[in-house]
Design a protein around this motif. Structure first.
Motif, PDB file in Angstrom:
ATOM      1  N   PRO A  39      87.029 -33.893  53.717  1.00  0.00           N
ATOM      2  CA  PRO A  39      85.988 -33.053  53.757  1.00  0.00           C
ATOM      3  C   PRO A  39      85.896 -32.555  52.175  1.00  0.00           C
ATOM      4  O   PRO A  39      86.663 -32.771  51.307  1.00  0.00           O
ATOM      5  CB  PRO A  39      86.534 -31.943  54.634  1.00  0.00           C
ATOM      6  CG  PRO A  39      87.908 -32.016  54.460  1.00  0.00           C
ATOM      7  CD  PRO A  39      88.201 -33.635  54.365  1.00  0.00           C
ATOM      8  N   HIS A 188      82.307 -38.396  51.958  1.00  0.00           N
ATOM      9  CA  HIS A 188      82.569 -37.865  53.314  1.00  0.00           C
ATOM     10  C   HIS A 188      81.806 -38.137  54.617  1.00  0.00           C
ATOM     11  O   HIS A 188      81.712 -37.380  55.301  1.00  0.00           O
ATOM     12  CB  HIS A 188      82.397 -36.186  53.061  1.00  0.00           C
ATOM     13  CG  HIS A 188      80.835 -35.781  52.749  1.00  0.00           C
ATOM     14  ND1 HIS A 188      80.214 -36.070  51.640  1.00  0.00           N
ATOM     15  CD2 HIS A 188      79.848 -35.364  53.577  1.00  0.00           C
ATOM     16  CE1 HIS A 188      79.239 -35.675  51.640  1.00  0.00           C
ATOM     17  NE2 HIS A 188      78.918 -35.076  52.724  1.00  0.00           N
ATOM     18  N   LEU A 303      82.378 -32.599  57.640  1.00  0.00           N
ATOM     19  CA  LEU A 303      82.403 -33.901  57.743  1.00  0.00           C
ATOM     20  C   LEU A 303      81.155 -34.485  58.475  1.00  0.00           C
ATOM     21  O   LEU A 303      80.792 -33.846  59.720  1.00  0.00           O
ATOM     22  CB  LEU A 303      83.224 -34.813  58.042  1.00  0.00           C
ATOM     23  CG  LEU A 303      84.363 -34.692  56.977  1.00  0.00           C
ATOM     24  CD1 LEU A 303      85.661 -35.318  57.637  1.00  0.00           C
ATOM     25  CD2 LEU A 303      84.313 -35.803  55.887  1.00  0.00           C
TER      26      LEU A 303
END
Length: 305
Positions: A39, A188, A303
């Motif tokens: 993330p 991500h 994400l």
């Protein structure tokens, strides 16, 4: 394929009281696409900066192409796009790349080659200041590819690209690896990593949680069965997969830890016990599912698939 291009050992970076990267040990093999997954704020970019010699680690070490990170002879063999690309705003795209190419002793033909590869040739004579975010990102990737470096480090290369542009970028990365270059891709976007990466390293809160192939991280496929009466169906599949190999999913489905090839045999056993089989599907865990299992809810919310 087993030759290591990047190797870190206990790589750590601390800013005052904040531990940005915590003892990261990872490896990137020659010719692979390695996905560095995590993330925002997980420590991906800081780790990449240490690999490139842009910042010094607080502890630990990083070697690239068999040499300590940051050595001039190593840097010359790396192409990198870290965070946003920086160029002269009043020069056009081609002249920006020509300036960079001259520092590397490369001809103008090399500039034209990389512009073609990122599909920017038709806009290469437009001023950089007028480029969209996606065009700037394409130019940044083109700059990283100048001179066909042994290692490409791309930090969020699809940032700002539309769906078609993202697909083109994924195809480009795969083609570069197929031609022998090594690509370390930070992202991500879980679906992107799942589609093109050979191996991944998952980082969260500065720590490397796991490093493995995408297939290993996702785990094997399972069967999902919708059948009645459910109690009888449950008894049948538990005899085949074991008590721990069967789970209820929702109100109607049974998830069974058996491969797709076992589906015909499972159906035969169910029908022989007068069970009505309504549906059998193969369920595969996505990289997103695997990531959420390893990280906290707060990290996973950043994400996207």
């Amino acid at each position: 394929m087993n030759e290591l291009v990047v190797e870190t050992d206990g790589l750590t970076k601390r800013y005052g009281d904040r531990l940005a990267v915590d003892r990261v040990s990872m490896t990137v093999k020659r010719g692979e696409v390695y996905g560095f997954l995590g993330p925002n704020g997980a420590g991906k970019t800081t780790t990449l900066r240490m690999m490139l010699g842009l910042i010094r680690p607080t502890a630990g070490s990083a070697s690239v192409l068999g040499r300590p990170a940051g050595r001039p002879e190593v840097t010359a063999r790396i192409g990198a796009l870290i965070e946003g690309p920086g160029f002269y705003p009043y020069l056009n795209g081609r002249d920006n790349l020509r300036t960079m190419a001259r520092y590397q002793g490369l001809p103008d033909a090399e500039v034209d080659r990389v512009l073609e590869m990122v599909d920017l040739s038709s806009r290469s004579r437009d001023a950089f200041k007028g480029y969209s975010l996606g065009m700037k990102q394409r130019l940044g990737v083109a700059a990283a590819m100048l001179g066909s470096p042994d290692l490409l480090v791309l930090d969020e290369p699809t940032n700002g690209l539309d769906p078609a542009g993202m697909a083109d970028m994924r195809a480009l990365v795969v083609s570069l690896a197929a031609a022998g270059q090594t690509v370390l891709l930070s992202s991500h976007l879980l679906a992107e990593v799942q589609e093109i990466c050979d191996r991944v390293g998952v980082i969260d809160q500065g720590r490397l949680l796991r490093e493995s192939t995408v297939a290993e991280l996702r785990g094997g496929a399972t069967l999902r069965i919708r059948a009645t009466p459910e109690d009888t169906a449950l008894a049948v599949v538990m005899r085949m997969a074991g008590d721990e190999g069967v789970r209820r999913v929702g109100n109607e489905w049974l998830e069974v830890d058996l491969p797709a090839s076992a589906a015909p045999d499972v159906v035969r056993h169910l029908v022989s016990r007068s069970v009505d089989v309504h549906e059998v599907t193969v369920a595969e865990r996505s990289l997103e599912d695997a990531f959420f299992e390893m990280t906290s809810t707060g990290a996973g919310e950043e994400l996207v698939s």
